[in-house]
Scaffold this active site. Structure first.
Site, PDB file in Angstrom:
ATOM      1  N   TYR A  56       0.939  -1.258   0.132  1.00  0.00           N
ATOM      2  CA  TYR A  56       0.480  -0.280   0.306  1.00  0.00           C
ATOM      3  C   TYR A  56       0.390   1.365  -0.388  1.00  0.00           C
ATOM      4  O   TYR A  56       1.322   1.140   1.231  1.00  0.00           O
ATOM      5  CB  TYR A  56      -1.158   0.025   1.080  1.00  0.00           C
ATOM      6  N   SER A 143      -4.144 -14.413   1.859  1.00  0.00           N
ATOM      7  CA  SER A 143      -4.387 -13.203   1.275  1.00  0.00           C
ATOM      8  C   SER A 143      -5.126 -13.566   0.399  1.00  0.00           C
ATOM      9  O   SER A 143      -4.004 -14.866  -0.741  1.00  0.00           O
ATOM     10  CB  SER A 143      -4.519 -12.029   1.425  1.00  0.00           C
ATOM     11  N   ASN A 144      -6.618 -14.315  -0.369  1.00  0.00           N
ATOM     12  CA  ASN A 144      -6.458 -14.580  -1.302  1.00  0.00           C
ATOM     13  C   ASN A 144      -6.410 -15.804  -2.542  1.00  0.00           C
ATOM     14  O   ASN A 144      -6.113 -16.148  -3.365  1.00  0.00           O
ATOM     15  CB  ASN A 144      -6.213 -13.458  -2.697  1.00  0.00           C
ATOM     16  N   GLN A 166      -7.534 -13.870   4.242  1.00  0.00           N
ATOM     17  CA  GLN A 166      -8.376 -12.395   4.068  1.00  0.00           C
ATOM     18  C   GLN A 166      -8.816 -12.403   3.050  1.00  0.00           C
ATOM     19  O   GLN A 166      -7.784 -12.471   1.843  1.00  0.00           O
ATOM     20  CB  GLN A 166      -7.491 -11.220   4.486  1.00  0.00           C
TER      21      GLN A 166
HETATM   22  N1  LIG Z   1      -5.622  -8.680   0.742  1.00  0.00           N
HETATM   23  C1  LIG Z   1      -6.324  -7.889   0.329  1.00  0.00           C
HETATM   24  O1  LIG Z   1      -5.943  -7.957  -1.306  1.00  0.00           O
HETATM   25  C2  LIG Z   1      -7.195  -6.791   0.040  1.00  0.00           C
HETATM   26  C3  LIG Z   1      -7.487  -6.533  -1.589  1.00  0.00           C
HETATM   27  C4  LIG Z   1      -8.372  -4.771  -1.230  1.00  0.00           C
HETATM   28  C5  LIG Z   1      -8.334  -4.475   0.467  1.00  0.00           C
HETATM   29  N2  LIG Z   1      -8.299  -4.856   1.378  1.00  0.00           N
HETATM   30  C6  LIG Z   1      -8.167  -4.603   2.591  1.00  0.00           C
HETATM   31  O2  LIG Z   1      -9.515  -3.920   3.245  1.00  0.00           O
HETATM   32  C7  LIG Z   1      -9.175  -2.996   3.350  1.00  0.00           C
HETATM   33  C8  LIG Z   1     -10.842  -1.989   3.599  1.00  0.00           C
HETATM   34  O3  LIG Z   1     -10.926  -2.753   1.869  1.00  0.00           O
HETATM   35  P1  LIG Z   1     -11.141  -1.514   0.784  1.00  0.00           P
HETATM   36  O4  LIG Z   1     -10.905  -0.210   1.430  1.00  0.00           O
HETATM   37  O5  LIG Z   1     -10.627  -1.719  -0.734  1.00  0.00           O
HETATM   38  O6  LIG Z   1     -12.812  -1.530   0.957  1.00  0.00           O
HETATM   39  P2  LIG Z   1     -13.853  -0.731   1.504  1.00  0.00           P
HETATM   40  O7  LIG Z   1     -13.606  -0.328   3.081  1.00  0.00           O
HETATM   41  O8  LIG Z   1     -15.151  -1.620   1.427  1.00  0.00           O
HETATM   42  O9  LIG Z   1     -14.738   0.385   1.260  1.00  0.00           O
HETATM   43  C9  LIG Z   1     -14.053   1.801   1.091  1.00  0.00           C
HETATM   44  C10 LIG Z   1     -14.522   2.781   0.479  1.00  0.00           C
HETATM   45  O10 LIG Z   1     -15.796   2.704   1.355  1.00  0.00           O
HETATM   46  C11 LIG Z   1     -15.782   4.701   1.976  1.00  0.00           C
HETATM   47  N3  LIG Z   1     -16.463   4.984   3.088  1.00  0.00           N
HETATM   48  C12 LIG Z   1     -16.352   3.798   4.100  1.00  0.00           C
HETATM   49  N4  LIG Z   1     -16.870   3.665   5.154  1.00  0.00           N
HETATM   50  C13 LIG Z   1     -18.365   4.116   4.922  1.00  0.00           C
HETATM   51  C14 LIG Z   1     -19.432   4.799   5.051  1.00  0.00           C
HETATM   52  N5  LIG Z   1     -19.690   4.226   6.006  1.00  0.00           N
HETATM   53  N6  LIG Z   1     -20.103   4.924   4.399  1.00  0.00           N
HETATM   54  C15 LIG Z   1     -19.704   5.403   2.671  1.00  0.00           C
HETATM   55  N7  LIG Z   1     -18.442   5.109   2.393  1.00  0.00           N
HETATM   56  C16 LIG Z   1     -17.756   4.618   3.735  1.00  0.00           C
HETATM   57  C17 LIG Z   1     -14.163   4.648   2.396  1.00  0.00           C
HETATM   58  O11 LIG Z   1     -14.216   6.213   2.233  1.00  0.00           O
HETATM   59  P3  LIG Z   1     -13.397   7.442   2.696  1.00  0.00           P
HETATM   60  O12 LIG Z   1     -11.668   6.611   3.295  1.00  0.00           O
HETATM   61  O13 LIG Z   1     -13.345   8.736   1.763  1.00  0.00           O
HETATM   62  O14 LIG Z   1     -13.830   7.431   4.508  1.00  0.00           O
HETATM   63  C18 LIG Z   1     -13.729   4.433   0.987  1.00  0.00           C
HETATM   64  O15 LIG Z   1     -13.495   4.849  -0.005  1.00  0.00           O
HETATM   65  C19 LIG Z   1      -8.748  -1.685   2.597  1.00  0.00           C
HETATM   66  O16 LIG Z   1      -8.240  -0.775   2.755  1.00  0.00           O
HETATM   67  C20 LIG Z   1      -7.188  -3.300   3.019  1.00  0.00           C
HETATM   68  O17 LIG Z   1      -6.650  -2.901   3.893  1.00  0.00           O
HETATM   69  C21 LIG Z   1      -7.218  -6.018   0.974  1.00  0.00           C
END
Ligand SMILES: NC(=O)c1ccc[n+]([C@@H]2O[C@H](COP(=O)([O-])OP(=O)(O)OC[C@H]3O[C@@H](n4cnc5c(N)ncnc54)[C@H](OP(=O)(O)O)[C@@H]3O)[C@@H](O)[C@H]2O)c1
Length: 280
Positions: A56, A143-144, A166
């Site tokens: 990241y 993960s994955n 994850q």
């Molecule tokens: N292992 C992997 O391959 C993998 C892949 C993807 C993600 N991840 C991990 O999982 C975490 C979460 O996934 P993600 O970041 O992809 O997506 P997510 O958590 O589904 O969505 C994040 C987005 O949603 C917004 N958001 C958060 N809370 C909200 C709410 N209550 N209402 C409206 N919008 C909201 C955030 O905005 P703001 O930031 O502006 O608040 C951001 O734009 C990642 O940050 C990472 O740590 C892991």
């Protein structure tokens, strides 16, 4: 405010079921101070599971997390991930040491292989075992990984120590419910749902709006409560805004009814057959 519920890792350690993601933080867009404040607010609210990765922002997310948790390390269950290109026996140890330096800590609580690459799993496993023996990581996982990957890993000597997988899981990505999720649950392996609100894309769906309105909740809260309705599942939404952190924390108070779940099933049908594991 009630405590954040926990689940037990295979080691017996309890971990909060709702944590904080950090992908797309520290991207140099002027939001850094807000992101640090959001993570600290999350810690204040009990969202002490923090997920990051060396990938990241090319390490800058780990640096940001290090700053956010400075002075509060013992409150945090810290998750980071090694890239498949760094997952060899010696390379993974060096990668972990770089992550520890950026995170400004002496240990990672859960260290994951970010996704499966070309390195033999036995090499990564050997590195994880060395790191654990040396106290640099406390648990390891993946993960994955799809069910075949899990079977191969768990068939290796020591592979049954895997603590978590994850994976992408939310209302619009239900494939894991067919096989991966029940299998992990049966074996006590935690399933950590990433992108639990589909990075915001699912929030305008009318079915979510309808269920949310019934509870005086928001679509994001319904999406999170839905992911967390099941034993053995944790979720790590990313929120860079304080209002989102508060909203996500309050999702833990939302109890979906059988009618809500049936309505969500009609809008987002569960899988009827095995599906390839999706990833973002
Ligand atoms: N292992 C992997 O391959 C993998 C892949 C993807 C993600 N991840 C991990 O999982 C975490 C979460 O996934 P993600 O970041 O992809 O997506 P997510 O958590 O589904 O969505 C994040 C987005 O949603 C917004 N958001 C958060 N809370 C909200 C709410 N209550 N209402 C409206 N919008 C909201 C955030 O905005 P703001 O930031 O502006 O608040 C951001 O734009 C990642 O940050 C990472 O740590 C892991």
């Amino acid at each position: 405010m009630a405590d954040v519920p926990t689940l037990r890792l295979p080691s017996g350690e309890s971990v909060p079921v709702l944590g904080q993601g950090t992908w797309m933080m520290a991207e140099g867009n002027g939001r850094r101070a807000d992101e640090i404040a959001a993570l600290r607010l999350g810690l204040d609210l009990g969202l002490t599971l923090v997920d990051t990765a060396e990938m990241y922002a090319d390490g800058a997310s780990e640096t940001l997390v290090g700053e956010a948790i400075a002075g509060r390390r013992d409150e945090v269950f810290l998750v980071s991930k090694v890239l498949p290109s760094n997952a060899g026996r010696a390379a993974a140890i060096r990668a972990c040491e770089r992550s520890l330096a950026r995170l400004r800590t002496d240990r990672i609580d859960l260290y994951l292989l970010h996704w499966r690459g070309g390195t033999p799993l036995s090499e990564t496993l050997a590195a994880f075992e060395t790191l654990a023996r040396d106290g640099k990581i406390r648990h390891w996982g993946v993960s994955n990984f799809d069910p075949d990957d899990m079977a191969e890993l768990e068939g290796l000597p020591g592979g049954d120590a895997v603590a978590a997988n994850q994976v992408l899981y939310n209302l619009t990505r239900r494939g894991i419910e067919f096989d991966l999720l029940p299998g992990c649950r049966e074996r006590g392996i935690a399933v950590m749902a990433y992108s639990p609100i589909e990075q915001g894309r699912m929030l305008r769906h009318p079915a979510l709006a309808k269920v949310a309105a019934r509870h005086g909740a928001t679509p994001a809260q319904v999406g999170l409560a839905w992911v967390l309705r099941q034993d053995g599942v944790m979720a790590i939404p990313k929120a860079g805004r304080p209002e989102h952190v508060r909203e996500n924390r309050a999702a833990l108070d939302l109890r979906l009814t059988a009618d809500d779940l049936a309505e969500l099933d009609r809008a987002f049908p569960p899988p009827a057959r095995p599906q390839p594991l999706e990833m973002l």
